[in-house]
Scaffold this motif. Structure first.
Motif, short mmCIF file in Angstrom:
data_model
loop_
_atom_site.label_atom_id
_atom_site.label_comp_id
_atom_site.label_asym_id
_atom_site.label_seq_id
_atom_site.Cartn_x
_atom_site.Cartn_y
_atom_site.Cartn_z
N VAL A 208 -12.86 22.40 -28.39
CA VAL A 208 -12.00 22.91 -29.45
C VAL A 208 -10.78 22.02 -29.45
CG1 VAL A 208 -10.60 24.86 -30.22
CG2 VAL A 208 -12.82 25.29 -29.15
N ALA A 209 -10.52 21.33 -30.57
CA ALA A 209 -9.37 20.43 -30.63
C ALA A 209 -8.43 20.90 -31.74
CB ALA A 209 -9.84 19.01 -30.92
N GLU B 30 -2.52 25.91 -32.90
CA GLU B 30 -2.67 25.91 -31.43
C GLU B 30 -3.06 27.30 -30.93
OE1 GLU B 30 0.78 24.50 -29.34
OE2 GLU B 30 -0.07 25.00 -27.39
N THR B 31 -2.37 28.33 -31.42
CA THR B 31 -2.68 29.70 -30.99
C THR B 31 -4.12 30.05 -31.33
OG1 THR B 31 -0.42 30.25 -31.51
CG2 THR B 31 -1.87 32.11 -31.15
N THR C 19 -5.54 18.79 -27.51
CA THR C 19 -4.93 18.36 -28.78
C THR C 19 -5.79 17.22 -29.32
OG1 THR C 19 -3.56 16.61 -27.84
CG2 THR C 19 -2.59 18.82 -27.91
N LEU C 20 -5.69 16.97 -30.62
CA LEU C 20 -6.49 15.87 -31.20
C LEU C 20 -6.13 14.54 -30.57
CD1 LEU C 20 -6.85 16.37 -35.04
CD2 LEU C 20 -8.67 16.14 -33.37
N ASP D 103 2.39 15.94 -35.18
CA ASP D 103 2.56 14.86 -34.19
C ASP D 103 1.42 14.80 -33.17
OD1 ASP D 103 4.71 13.60 -35.17
OD2 ASP D 103 6.06 14.05 -33.51
N ASN D 104 0.97 15.98 -32.69
CA ASN D 104 -0.02 15.92 -31.61
C ASN D 104 -1.45 15.64 -32.10
OD1 ASN D 104 -0.54 18.40 -32.69
ND2 ASN D 104 0.07 19.59 -30.90
N GLY D 105 -1.54 15.22 -33.38
CA GLY D 105 -2.84 14.79 -33.89
C GLY D 105 -2.76 13.50 -34.67
#
Ligand SMILES: Cc1cc2nc3c(=O)[nH]c(=O)nc-3n(C[C@H](O)[C@H](O)[C@H](O)COP(=O)(O)O)c2cc1C
Length: 452
Positions: A45-46, A55-56, A76-77, A105-107
């Motif tokens: 799961v990304a 995220e949740t 994260t991605l 940002d985290n992807g």
């Protein structure tokens, strides 16, 4: 003659205990066996998430899948490497959209990395949940781009991307149903929706113009008194609700200070009209006026582990988000902080200079660097180090010290303008660390940005 019975009983007891222990750990042993057998993690799961909704939902989903006995990783991605992709059978992606249809940002490195890599994904089945808001023109665009990039690489969609407008429960229900039909999910998770904080009326307590005489637009220190039960963390965002629209500002203070402070630049349209949010905050509202504010958790910009060094980089009103962190670290007694701040002129653009001086004197700041793009030479004497130019010039001038801090585990926090500052800072980090080095730093949560 010695009897064999006690030995027999003891052996039976040990054997019974071993069987019982194996039975207790059967699910995790089965997962480990599966992984060793195939060298794969069957399910990943990304997510890519800015304010935590995707995220949740990703974490809820992953917990549910683990509870079903499936072997599942939640990443994260940006953390999703070619190696993981090539050893995964099913990929579930939950991604929100920002900016002009861009990634959180985290992807943000994922699609570029996938496009440039040689990996083929013919073995991979995937599904995309795209979070967004129809009020933005590029509705759910990043989720759609992910879908296209994965198909391009040969992966097979389990079903069409599910697009979600403002976390609408019916669309989330569609997603869970599709996962059930694809025989991945056994039942819909209990809590469908991440909770939204609805906000409260805040009273404007103080406003101070900080850059009188500056060539730049006026910059204001704005303080609100706190309604009961309001709390947040350094890194969080204040959302100002006006005329059914929302404007977001990095919070500059911490709850222990007893007020919510912002650092806001007055914005004007080309025809001279004041911007909606900054107009209200900087000009239109008298002290004592109230407005509806809510707080958006900004997990990706929350503080690092307290024992880490912290390099805080920003310009203009970006000092707000950095100040909250320094204040929080000061209260916690963590003094390994290096602030690098950029503005225009050392004569007029010195927001919160007294406080920065005090922090440098008392050691809350181990280093203070300020860069001024429009400074005339010779430069005036200020606390800390001063130079002409931009924050990226400071990083270059002190690159040895920067690399040393990074070797010692420092985390980098960047707050301020996306145009110009954030891109140039990133180019400099890429030059110093290489693309892989920067991606690794980001994947470790040590390169965090709150840029706009
Ligand atoms: C500053 C900002 C920009 C946004 N831009 C877009 C956009 O371009 N397209 C879209 O569909 N949604 C956009 N959204 C909505 C978010 O994608 C949506 O609120 C999502 O649920 C946030 O998920 P997250 O908490 O995982 O980041 C934007 C939201 C904000 C606050």
């Amino acid at each position: 003659m010695l009897s064999a019975a006690p030995y027999l009983y003891a052996s039976l007891l040990v054997a019974g205990y071993t069987v019982f222990t194996l039975w207790c750990y059967r699910a995790s042993l089965q997962r480990r066996w599966l992984r060793n057998q195939h060298g794969t993690v069957p399910l990943v799961v990304a997510y890519a998430s800015e304010s935590g909704a995707a995220e949740t939902l990703a974490q809820q989903l992953s917990q549910q899948l683990v509870a079903q006995g499936l072997s599942c990783q939640c990443l994260t991605l940006n953390q999703l490497t070619d190696k993981t992709l090539s050893t995964t059978q099913k990929l579930l992606v939950l991604a929100s959209t920002y900016g002009q249809g861009e990634a959180p940002d985290n992807g943000r490195h994922f699609i570029a990395r996938l496009t440039h890599s040689a990996v083929t994904l013919n073995h991979l089945a995937y599904a995309v949940l795209a979070l967004g808001d129809r009020d933005y023109p590029q509705f759910c665009q990043f989720g759609l781009n992910l879908d296209a990039a994965l198909t391009e690489r040969g992966a097979t969609a389990l079903f069409a991307p599910v697009l979600v407008d403002k976390l609408a429960s019916d669309s989330l229900h569609t997603w869970y149903q599709a996962l059930q039909q694809a025989q991945i999910l056994a039942a819909e998770p209990a809590a469908l929706k991440p909770k939204a904080y609805l906000g409260a009326e805040f009273t404007l307590a103080r406003r101070q113009w900080l850059n009188v005489g500056s060539q730049g637009a006026p910059l204001y220190d704005i303080a609100f008194s706190l309604p009961p039960d309001v709390t947040w963390q350094a890194g969080d965002i204040a959302c100002l609700h006006l005329d059914h629209k929302m404007r977001e500002y990095s919070i500059a203070s911490v709850p222990a200070e007893g007020e919510l402070r912002l650092l806001v630049r007055e914005q004007r349209h080309p025809d001279g009209r004041l911007g909606l949010g900054s107009g209200w905050l900087c000009v239109r509202s008298p002290v004592g006026a109230t407005s509806l504010l809510s707080i958006r958790r900004n997990v990706k910009f929350h503080a690092p582990a307290t024992n880490r060094k912290m390099i805080l980089i920003g310009n203009g009103s970006g000092l707000a988000g950095l100040r909250a962190h320094i204040k929080q670290r000061a209260l916690q007694g963590h003094y390994d902080n290096w602030l690098i701040y950029g503005e225009r002129s050392p004569e007029h653009d010195l927001p919160w200079d007294d406080e920065l001086q005090t922090w440098l004197k008392t050691g809350v700041l181990a280093e203070l660097d300020r860069a001024f793009s429009r400074a005339a030479l010779p430069l005036p004497v200020l606390a800390g180090r001063v130079q002409q130019g931009y924050v990226q010039d400071v990083l270059r001038s002190h690159s040895e010290q920067l690399l040393l801090w990074l070797e010692e585990g420092a985390a980098v926090y960047i707050c301020g303008s996306l145009q110009g500052m954030a891109g140039d800072v990133e180019a400099l980090f890429t030059e110093l660390l290489g693309e892989r080095g920067l991606s690794a730093l980001e994947a470790q949560g040590r390169y965090c940005r709150d840029v706009y």
